[in-house]
Design a protein around this motif. Structure first.
Motif, PDB file in Angstrom:
ATOM      1  N   ALA A 274       0.824  -1.208   0.000  1.00 52.46           N
ATOM      2  CA  ALA A 274       0.000   0.000   0.000  1.00 52.46           C
ATOM      3  C   ALA A 274       0.857   1.256   0.000  1.00 52.46           C
ATOM      4  N   TYR A 275       1.925   1.255   0.780  1.00 57.59           N
ATOM      5  CA  TYR A 275       2.761   2.450   0.889  1.00 57.59           C
ATOM      6  C   TYR A 275       3.718   2.622  -0.281  1.00 57.59           C
ATOM      7  N   SER A 276       4.006   1.562  -1.025  1.00 58.57           N
ATOM      8  CA  SER A 276       4.944   1.682  -2.137  1.00 58.57           C
ATOM      9  C   SER A 276       4.260   1.786  -3.504  1.00 58.57           C
ATOM     10  N   THR A 277       2.955   1.588  -3.546  1.00 58.78           N
ATOM     11  CA  THR A 277       2.215   1.698  -4.802  1.00 58.78           C
ATOM     12  C   THR A 277       1.744   3.138  -4.987  1.00 58.78           C
ATOM     13  N   PRO A 278       2.005   3.733  -6.138  1.00 58.82           N
ATOM     14  CA  PRO A 278       1.565   5.111  -6.367  1.00 58.82           C
ATOM     15  C   PRO A 278       0.031   5.248  -6.357  1.00 58.82           C
ATOM     16  N   VAL A 279      -0.443   6.416  -5.962  1.00 57.53           N
ATOM     17  CA  VAL A 279      -1.878   6.699  -5.941  1.00 57.53           C
ATOM     18  C   VAL A 279      -2.457   6.478  -7.338  1.00 57.53           C
ATOM     19  N   GLY A 280      -3.590   5.789  -7.374  1.00 61.54           N
ATOM     20  CA  GLY A 280      -4.282   5.527  -8.624  1.00 61.54           C
ATOM     21  C   GLY A 280      -3.906   4.214  -9.284  1.00 61.54           C
ATOM     22  N   LEU A 281      -2.882   3.545  -8.775  1.00 58.39           N
ATOM     23  CA  LEU A 281      -2.434   2.291  -9.377  1.00 58.39           C
ATOM     24  C   LEU A 281      -2.755   1.103  -8.481  1.00 58.39           C
ATOM     25  N   VAL A 282      -2.618  -0.093  -9.058  1.00 56.58           N
ATOM     26  CA  VAL A 282      -2.846  -1.344  -8.341  1.00 56.58           C
ATOM     27  C   VAL A 282      -1.508  -2.048  -8.172  1.00 56.58           C
ATOM     28  N   SER A 283      -1.260  -2.540  -6.978  1.00 58.11           N
ATOM     29  CA  SER A 283      -0.004  -3.244  -6.685  1.00 58.11           C
ATOM     30  C   SER A 283       0.082  -4.544  -7.463  1.00 58.11           C
ATOM     31  N   ASN A 284       1.270  -5.090  -7.496  1.00 64.36           N
ATOM     32  CA  ASN A 284       1.435  -6.468  -7.953  1.00 64.36           C
ATOM     33  C   ASN A 284       0.855  -7.372  -6.866  1.00 64.36           C
ATOM     34  N   PRO A 285       0.604  -8.636  -7.168  1.00 64.11           N
ATOM     35  CA  PRO A 285       0.071  -9.529  -6.136  1.00 64.11           C
ATOM     36  C   PRO A 285       0.976  -9.571  -4.903  1.00 64.11           C
ATOM     37  N   VAL A 286       0.337  -9.550  -3.742  1.00 66.14           N
ATOM     38  CA  VAL A 286       1.031  -9.568  -2.456  1.00 66.14           C
ATOM     39  C   VAL A 286       0.553 -10.793  -1.696  1.00 66.14           C
ATOM     40  N   ARG A 287       1.495 -11.549  -1.164  1.00 68.98           N
ATOM     41  CA  ARG A 287       1.125 -12.735  -0.394  1.00 68.98           C
ATOM     42  C   ARG A 287       1.278 -12.444   1.094  1.00 68.98           C
ATOM     43  N   THR A 288       0.235 -12.737   1.854  1.00 68.43           N
ATOM     44  CA  THR A 288       0.278 -12.649   3.312  1.00 68.43           C
ATOM     45  C   THR A 288      -0.178 -13.988   3.866  1.00 68.43           C
ATOM     46  N   ARG A 289      -0.219 -14.098   5.164  1.00 65.12           N
ATOM     47  CA  ARG A 289      -0.695 -15.349   5.777  1.00 65.12           C
ATOM     48  C   ARG A 289      -2.182 -15.581   5.504  1.00 65.12           C
ATOM     49  N   PHE A 290      -2.877 -14.548   5.011  1.00 66.62           N
ATOM     50  CA  PHE A 290      -4.305 -14.655   4.710  1.00 66.62           C
ATOM     51  C   PHE A 290      -4.577 -15.020   3.253  1.00 66.62           C
ATOM     52  N   GLY A 291      -3.546 -14.965   2.416  1.00 69.28           N
ATOM     53  CA  GLY A 291      -3.719 -15.278   1.002  1.00 69.28           C
ATOM     54  C   GLY A 291      -3.063 -14.232   0.127  1.00 69.28           C
ATOM     55  N   TYR A 292      -3.518 -14.144  -1.107  1.00 64.28           N
ATOM     56  CA  TYR A 292      -2.992 -13.160  -2.054  1.00 64.28           C
ATOM     57  C   TYR A 292      -3.917 -11.950  -2.121  1.00 64.28           C
ATOM     58  N   HIS A 293      -3.312 -10.791  -2.357  1.00 66.79           N
ATOM     59  CA  HIS A 293      -4.066  -9.538  -2.388  1.00 66.79           C
ATOM     60  C   HIS A 293      -3.569  -8.646  -3.514  1.00 66.79           C
ATOM     61  N   LEU A 294      -4.461  -7.799  -3.994  1.00 67.16           N
ATOM     62  CA  LEU A 294      -4.113  -6.691  -4.858  1.00 67.16           C
ATOM     63  C   LEU A 294      -4.543  -5.428  -4.137  1.00 67.16           C
ATOM     64  N   VAL A 295      -3.680  -4.445  -4.087  1.00 64.66           N
ATOM     65  CA  VAL A 295      -3.979  -3.216  -3.357  1.00 64.66           C
ATOM     66  C   VAL A 295      -4.091  -2.079  -4.356  1.00 64.66           C
ATOM     67  N   LYS A 296      -5.263  -1.438  -4.407  1.00 69.35           N
ATOM     68  CA  LYS A 296      -5.429  -0.239  -5.221  1.00 69.35           C
ATOM     69  C   LYS A 296      -5.359   0.950  -4.276  1.00 69.35           C
ATOM     70  N   VAL A 297      -4.428   1.835  -4.537  1.00 73.11           N
ATOM     71  CA  VAL A 297      -4.260   3.015  -3.695  1.00 73.11           C
ATOM     72  C   VAL A 297      -5.087   4.141  -4.307  1.00 73.11           C
ATOM     73  N   ALA A 298      -6.173   4.493  -3.633  1.00 74.69           N
ATOM     74  CA  ALA A 298      -7.079   5.535  -4.126  1.00 74.69           C
ATOM     75  C   ALA A 298      -6.631   6.916  -3.693  1.00 74.69           C
ATOM     76  N   ASP A 299      -6.002   7.018  -2.521  1.00 79.05           N
ATOM     77  CA  ASP A 299      -5.602   8.311  -1.968  1.00 79.05           C
ATOM     78  C   ASP A 299      -4.566   8.042  -0.888  1.00 79.05           C
ATOM     79  N   ARG A 300      -3.878   9.072  -0.500  1.00 83.13           N
ATOM     80  CA  ARG A 300      -2.886   8.949   0.558  1.00 83.13           C
ATOM     81  C   ARG A 300      -2.894  10.216   1.384  1.00 83.13           C
ATOM     82  N   ARG A 301      -2.845  10.057   2.715  1.00 81.09           N
ATOM     83  CA  ARG A 301      -2.755  11.205   3.621  1.00 81.09           C
ATOM     84  C   ARG A 301      -1.432  11.123   4.356  1.00 81.09           C
ATOM     85  N   LYS A 302      -0.967  12.265   4.838  1.00 79.98           N
ATOM     86  CA  LYS A 302       0.277  12.286   5.628  1.00 79.98           C
ATOM     87  C   LYS A 302       0.043  11.653   6.973  1.00 79.98           C
TER      88      LYS A 302
END
Length: 84
Positions: A56-84
């Protein structure tokens, strides 16, 4: 392998212009995606598992991350906005 193939196919569809919310609603295995269209809202450090936060923190706003694997499974993260 089946889960990874599924998530990479979804990523290809997103890269081709399909809507994140629509795909989250119809394809996500997270029950909450049916109502929130995959929108988790704002979160801060240490609220999510580290690999998910890192994506989430390394994907630019408006884009979707590459697949991310966690202990819960695979995820895609779309960053819609970012606040400080």
């Amino acid at each position: 392998l089946k889960a990874y193939t599924k998530i990479t196919d979804i990523k290809k569809r997103l890269d081709a212009g399909e809507d994140f919310g629509t795909l989250a609603t119809s394809l996500s295995e997270d029950p909450s995606a049916k109502s929130n269209e995959g929108n988790l809202g704002y979160f801060t450090a240490l609220q999510m598992v580290y690999p998910f936060e890192a994506a989430a923190y390394s994907t630019p706003v408006g884009l979707v991350s590459n697949p991310v694997r966690t202990r819960f499974g695979y995820h895609l993260v779309k960053v819609a906005d970012r606040r400080k």
